[in-house]
Write an enzyme that holds these catalytic residues in place. Structure first.
Site, PDB file in Angstrom:
ATOM      1  N   CYS A 162      47.813  50.513 -32.170  1.00  0.00           N
ATOM      2  CA  CYS A 162      48.678  49.726 -33.063  1.00  0.00           C
ATOM      3  C   CYS A 162      49.218  48.507 -32.335  1.00  0.00           C
ATOM      4  O   CYS A 162      49.191  47.390 -32.868  1.00  0.00           O
ATOM      5  CB  CYS A 162      49.851  50.583 -33.554  1.00  0.00           C
TER       6      CYS A 162
ATOM      7  N   ASP B  48      66.255  32.336   3.377  1.00  0.00           N
ATOM      8  CA  ASP B  48      67.191  31.248   3.636  1.00  0.00           C
ATOM      9  C   ASP B  48      68.271  31.792   4.577  1.00  0.00           C
ATOM     10  O   ASP B  48      68.558  32.991   4.564  1.00  0.00           O
ATOM     11  CB  ASP B  48      67.800  30.787   2.311  1.00  0.00           C
TER      12      ASP B  48
ATOM     13  N   ASP C 105      69.863  31.469  -2.135  1.00  0.00           N
ATOM     14  CA  ASP C 105      71.040  31.519  -2.995  1.00  0.00           C
ATOM     15  C   ASP C 105      71.531  30.164  -3.462  1.00  0.00           C
ATOM     16  O   ASP C 105      72.385  30.081  -4.340  1.00  0.00           O
ATOM     17  CB  ASP C 105      72.195  32.215  -2.270  1.00  0.00           C
TER      18      ASP C 105
ATOM     19  N   ASP D 172      67.512  25.903  -2.624  1.00  0.00           N
ATOM     20  CA  ASP D 172      66.460  26.919  -2.529  1.00  0.00           C
ATOM     21  C   ASP D 172      65.613  26.999  -3.802  1.00  0.00           C
ATOM     22  O   ASP D 172      64.566  27.647  -3.800  1.00  0.00           O
ATOM     23  CB  ASP D 172      67.069  28.312  -2.270  1.00  0.00           C
TER      24      ASP D 172
ATOM     25  N   CYS E 253      50.706  54.235 -31.889  1.00  0.00           N
ATOM     26  CA  CYS E 253      49.962  54.420 -30.639  1.00  0.00           C
ATOM     27  C   CYS E 253      49.580  53.066 -30.061  1.00  0.00           C
ATOM     28  O   CYS E 253      49.900  52.017 -30.621  1.00  0.00           O
ATOM     29  CB  CYS E 253      48.714  55.267 -30.864  1.00  0.00           C
TER      30      CYS E 253
END
Length: 845
Positions: free
Chosen positions: A14, A443, A645, A649, A11
Site C-alpha cells: 500500500c 570545531d 556550534d 561552522d 501493508c
C-alpha cells in the site's frame, strides 16, 4: 516538507502504491510514506489538493496534518498530532477478535471436535451432515462479516490494480469459503441421490473452519502488531504530552490564565515554583533553578537569572520568575524537537529502498505463485481440495508487512531513543548514515572547549598584590566588549571579599585593535594588552616573558598590564576545555574514527588544546570558508562528520557528509546540521554514532527475518517438499505464521529501547586496511605564502613530480598540502621541494 495523514494502508504494498501515485504529481520532488505512522512527507512546489486527489485515486484517503479548525475566538489551531498518534486501532481489533472467537469456538467444535475426535453433538445434528455443513457456513459468514475490512480493502485495492496484504487474506479466505460452499451443494445432491459415501467424502472437503481461522488469526497478528507499533511512537507521544496547556500572562498589571497557544511574542508571563514554562522566553525578573531534563535529558537543574533564556515544557523548580515570550507556537524549542522527530519518522532511510522495491511487486508475485501452485498440483493428479489447500497456504503465509515494517519501526524506536537523551536526528537518512562515519572534524571553541574564556592565572609583578593587579585590570577591561575582557570582569565581580570590583571610572578609554586597551584614571594612564603593546609602555621582566611563553604553550592567552611606565603583572586567560571532551575523543578513536580539530586560533594555542583533547590532527588558523575547504579535502579519505556550534561552522556543517550541531550553538548552525546535540556535550557524538550503528544492525536483522521468513515459508506452503518428505502446510498454520511474522519484526525493533548508547565497553572498530595504510602514508604540510588557485597548482605540480608522492591535495585557503606517499620520504625533501618555489613550509606532520 509538507506532511499528510494517509488512511486505508494495510501493508508495504500500500505504501509503495501511494508513493508511486504521489510521485507522478507534477511539482513533487520527493515523497516518502511511513506505514508505521500512516503518514506521508511530500517535498516540492505542489498544491495539497493535487496530492490528496492522487492518493484518493490510488484507493486510499489523505489529509493535511496541519489542517486547522477555527475556534470560537477565530484563532486557527493546528490539529493535534498527539491525537492522531493515539492507538485507536488496537481496541477495534480487540473487539473484532473477541466477536470472532465467540463464533469460531462452536465452528471448530463442529468441524474438528466432532469429525476428528467424535465429540458429542445435539441429536438434531448428529447424523444430519447437511445441517452440520449449513451451520458451519452460517458461522463462517458471521466471522467474515465481522472481519469484512479485509475483503473491502483487499478487493478495493485489487480493483485499483494495486493488490495488498488484505488482498491475499481475502483471496485465501474467499477461496476456502467458495470451495466449501460448492462442496456443501454437491453434498445436498448426493443426499438426494442417497449416495452416503459421497456425502461423507464431501464432508471432508469442507474448509469453512480454515476460512474463519485465517481471518481470526490474521486479526490476532494485526492486534499484536498494532500494540507493538503503538509502543514505537511512545517517545514522540511523550514529547507531545510535555507541552503546557495554559500560561499565566500579565495584562494591564493583572494575572490572567490563557491557553498556551494564545501567548504572543512580547507577552509577559509569570511562572511559579513547580509550574511548567509555557513558551520560550527570556527572564526579566526573579531567579530560579529550572529542570530542563524534558528537552536535554540532563537531570541537574540550571540556574536562571534576568537575561537568561527559558524553554517551553521545562519546569521551574524554586523561585518566582517573570519572563518575556520570545518564541511561541511552532517556533518553541519543544515544537521544533517534535517536528524533527516527526520529520524523521516521515522520511525513509536509504536501506528501506531495497524493501520498497520488493514490496511493490511482492503481492502480485505471490498471487501468481498461488495460481501456478494450484495448477501444478492439479496436473500432477492431486484432488481439487489438495491443490486449493496448497494455493491458499501460499496466499496466507506470505507477509509483505514484515518487509514494510523492517526499516521504519527500527528508525522510529532509534530516533525516539535519541530524542529522550537529547540527540535529535533530523531525518531517517541521518540516523542511518551517522554510524558510517570514518572521520570526525571538531570545531574548537564551544565544541571541545566551553567557548567562555576564564581567568586561569594571576601573576603580579614584584611588589604588586593580586588584588591591586586585578583591580587595575578590572577598571580598564570593564569598558571593553572583548571576550577576554569579560573573563577578567567576571573574576573581579566574583571576588566580593576584595575591593577589586569597586574600581573607579576611567576616561579617555581607547581600544587598539589587535593590541590592547588604554585609559586615564585620574592623573594615571592604565594599559593592558599583548606583550608587544605593553613592551612599548613599560619594561617586562624576563621571568614574566618566560612565564608567558609557558602559558602560550598550555593554550592560555597572557594579558599584560602597566600603570604609566610601571609594569603591574600578567593575567592568563583560557577557553577552558569541557570535562568530557578528552573522553569523547578517546571513545571516537576506540571506535576506529580519526579525529581532526579545526580552529581559527593560532598554531601554538591550537596545538596545546589539541594535545589536551588527544585529537589525531590539528588544523589551525582556518577561516570559515577554509573550514569548508578542509572538510572537502577530508571527504576524499572517507565519510566525514563535522561537529560545530557557530555561524562560522555552517558552511562546513553543510559540506560534511554528516553535520552535527552542538545544541547550545546558533540557530544557523542547528539549521545547517543533520544531527543536533541538545546537551551541548561532546560525549554525545560517540553516543549518536553508537545508536546509529545499533539501529542499522537492527534494520539488517529485521530485513533478514522478513526475507528469510518468506523465502522459507512460501516453498513450504506450495508443497515443494511434499514429494520428498511428505511435508505439507495447513492453511490455518500458514495464517498463524503470517500473523506472527510482523509481530516478531516490531518486537525485535523494540529491543533498541534497552540499548545503552553511553556504554563504550562494547565499541568495535570498523577496520579498513586500505584506509589505515592511507593515513599512515600521509603527511600534512603547513605552508605560508599561497594566495590563490595558481599557487595551489604550482605546489601540487612540484610535489607530485616526486616519485614517492602519489597525490598532493593542496588548499591555499587552509594553507595546507596533504601528501599521499607510496614509500617513506624525508621531511627535508618535501620542505626543499616547496621552498624552491618561494613558499615557506612552517610544519610537516
Amino acid at each position: 516538507m509538507e506532511q499528510y495523514r494517509v488512511t486505508g494502508m494495510s501493508c508495504a504494498a500500500c505504501s509503495a502504491r501511494v508513493e508511486k501515485a504521489v510521485g507522478k504529481v507534477p511539482g513533487v520532488t520527493s515523497c516518502s510514506v511511513s506505514l508505521l505512522t500512516n503518514s506521508m512527507g511530500v517535498e516540492g512546489d505542489v498544491d495539497a489538493r493535487a496530492v490528496i486527489e492522487a492518493v484518493e485515486a490510488a484507493g486510499y484517503g489523505a489529509s493535511l496534518k496541519s489542517a486547522g479548525e477555527n475556534t470560537r475566538e477565530g484563532v486557527q489551531t493546528q490539529a493535534k498530532e498527539e491525537d492522531f498518534l493515539k492507538d485507536r486501532e488496537t481496541p477495534v481489533l480487540k473487539r473484532r477478535l473477541i466477536l470472532s472467537l465467540c463464533f469460531l469456538v462452536p465452528l471448530m467444535y463442529l468441524s474438528m471436535g466432532h469429525m476428528m475426535w467424535n465429540w458429542p453433538l445435539p441429536e438434531i445434528l448428529a447424523d444430519n451432515h447437511v445441517a452440520m455443513g449449513l451451520l458451519q457456513m452460517l458461522l463462517t459468514i458471521t466471522i467474515m462479516i465481522i472481519n469484512q475490512k479485509f475483503f473491502i480493502s483487499g478487493f478495493k485495492s485489487l480493483w485499483h490494480k494495486a493488490p495488498n496484504m488484505d488482498t491475499l487474506v481475502a483471496l485465501g479466505a474467499g477461496a476456502s469459503f467458495g470451495y466449501s460452499t460448492y462442496a456443501l451443494f454437491a453434498m445436498t445432491d448426493a443426499q438426494l441421490r442417497g449416495d452416503a459415501s459421497a456425502v461423507m467424502e464431501y464432508m471432508h472437503e469442507f474448509y469453512f473452519e480454515s476460512a474463519a481461522m485465517i481471518l481470526t488469526l490474521i486479526t490476532v497478528g494485526k492486534m499484536l502488531e498494532a500494540r507493538s507499533k503503538g509502543r514505537t511512537t511512545d517517545a514522540l507521544k511523550s514529547l507531545m504530552q510535555l507541552a503546557p496547556k495554559t500560561a499565566v500572562v500579565l495584562k494591564d498589571g493583572k494575572e490572567m490564565e490563557i491557553p498556551a497557544g494564545q501567548v504572543k511574542i512580547g507577552d509577559i508571563f509569570v511562572v511559579r515554583p513547580g509550574e511548567n514554562i509555557p513558551v520560550d522566553g527570556v527572564v526579566i525578573d526573579g531567579s530560579s533553578a529550572v529542570n530542563e531534563s524534558a528537552l536535554t535529558g540532563e537531570s541537574i537543574p540550571v540556574d536562571k537569572v534576568p537575561g537568561d533564556s527559558v524553554s517551553a515544557a521545562t519546569i521551574n523548580q524554586s523561585g518566582f520568575i517573570k519572563c518575556e515570550a520570545s518564541r511561541v507556537g511552532e517556533d518553541t524549542t519543544l515544537s521544533r524537537i517534535i517536528q524533527m522527530v516527526s520529520d524523521a519518522a516521515a522520511t525513509k532511510a536509504p536501506i528501506a529502498k531495497v524493501a520498497d522495491k520488493v514490496s511493490g511487486i511482492f503481492v502480485p508475485t505471490v498471487i501468481a505463485i498461488a495460481a501456478v501452485t494450484i495448477l501444478v498440483w492439479l496436473f500432477a493428479g492431486q484432488s481439487m481440495g489438495f491443490a486449493l489447500a496448497r494455493g491458499i497456504s501460499v496466499l496466507v503465509i506470505s507477509c509483505p508487512c514484515a518487509l514494510g515494517l523492517a526499516t521504519p519501526v527500527a528508525i522510529m524506536v532509534g530516533n525516539g531513543m535519541g530524542a529522550k537523551n537529547g540527540i535529535l536526528f533530523k531525518t531517517a537518512v541521518s540516523l542511518e548514515e551517522t554510524g558510517k562515519t570514518e572521520i570526525v572534524a571538531l570545531d574548537k571553541t564551544g565544541t571541545i572547549t566551553r567557548g567562555e574564556p576564564k581567568v586561569t592565572d594571576l601573576v603580579p609583578a614584584e611588589g604588586i598584590s593580586e588584588q591591586e593587579l586585578l583591580k587595575s585590570a578590572y577598571t580598564l577591561e570593564k569598558k571593553s566588549e572583548h571576550p577576554l575582557a569579560k573573563a577578567i570582569v567576571e573574576l573581579a565581580e566574583e571576588r566580593k571579599d576584595t575591593d577589586a570590583a569597586a574600581g573607579e571610572e576611567i576616561c579617555d578609554f581607547r581600544a587598539v585593535p589587535g593590541n590592547g586597551l588604554s585609559g586615564r584614571l585620574g592623573e594615571t594612564m592604565l594599559y593592558g594588552g599583548n606583550r608587544n603593546f605593553i613592551n612599548e609602555k613599560a619594561i617586562i621582566p624576563e621571568t614574566a616573558r618566560k612565564k608567558a611563553g609557558e602559558f602560550a604553550g598550555e593554550g592560555k592567552t597572557p594579558l599584560f598590564f602597566s600603570r604609566d611606565k610601571e609594569y603591574l603583572g600578567m593575567i592568563a586567560v583560557a577557553d577552558v576545555m569541557k570535562e568530557d571532551s578528552p573522553r569523547a575523543v578517546r571513545e571516537l578513536q576506540n571506535m576506529g574514527i580519526r579525529v581532526v580539530m579545526l580552529t581559527g586560533d593560532n598554531e601554538r594555542t591550537a596545538q596545546a588544546i589539541g594535545r589536551q583533547a588527544g585529537v589525531d590532527e590539528v588544523i589551525a588558523g582556518v577561516l570559515p570558508d577554509g573550514k569548508e575547504s578542509v572538510i572537502r579535502m577530508l571527504k576524499q579519505k572517507g565519510k566525514v562528520a563535522m561537529v560545530g556550534d557557530g555561524i562560522n561552522d555552517a558552511p562546513a556543517l553543510t559540506r560534511a557528509d554528516m553535520g552535527i550541531a552542538i545544541g547550545a550553538g546558533t540557530d544557523i548552525a542547528i539549521d545547517a546540521a543533520d544531527v543536533v546535540l541538545m546537551k551541548s556535550r561532546l560525549s554525545d557524538v560517540p553516543a549518536a554514532i553508537r545508536l546509529s550503528r545499533a539501529t542499522l544492525k537492527n534494520i539488517h536483522e529485521n530485513l533478514f527475518w522478513a526475507f528469510f521468513y518468506n523465502a522459507i515459508g512460501i516453498p513450504l506452503a506450495a508443497g515443494l517438499w511434499y514429494p520428498f518428505f511428505g511435508w505439507k502446510l495447513n492453511p490455518m498454520f500458514g495464517a498463524a505464521a503470517m500473523s506472527l511474522s510482523s509481530f516478531c519484526v516490531v518486537t525485535n525493533a523494540l529491543r533498541l529501547n534497552w540499548f545503552r548508547m553511553y556504554d563504550a565497553s562494547k565499541d568495535k572498530k570498523i577496520k579498513n586496511k586500505k584506509k589505515q595504510e592511507e593515513i599512515t602514508m600521509e603527511k600534512t604540510m603547513k605552508i605560508n605564502g599561497m594566495m590563490c588557485g595558481h599557487c595551489e597548482a604550482r605546489v601540487k605540480k612540484c610535489l607530485e613530480a616526486l616519485p614517492e608522492v602519489d597525490e598532493a591535495q593542496v588548499s591555499h585557503e587552509a594553507g595546507t598540502a596533504v601528501v599521499k606517499l607510496n614509500k617513506e620520504l624525508a621531511d627535508d625533501v618535501l620542505r626543499k621541494t616547496v621552498e624552491d618555489q618561494d613558499y615557506e613550509v612552517v610544519e610537516i606532520k
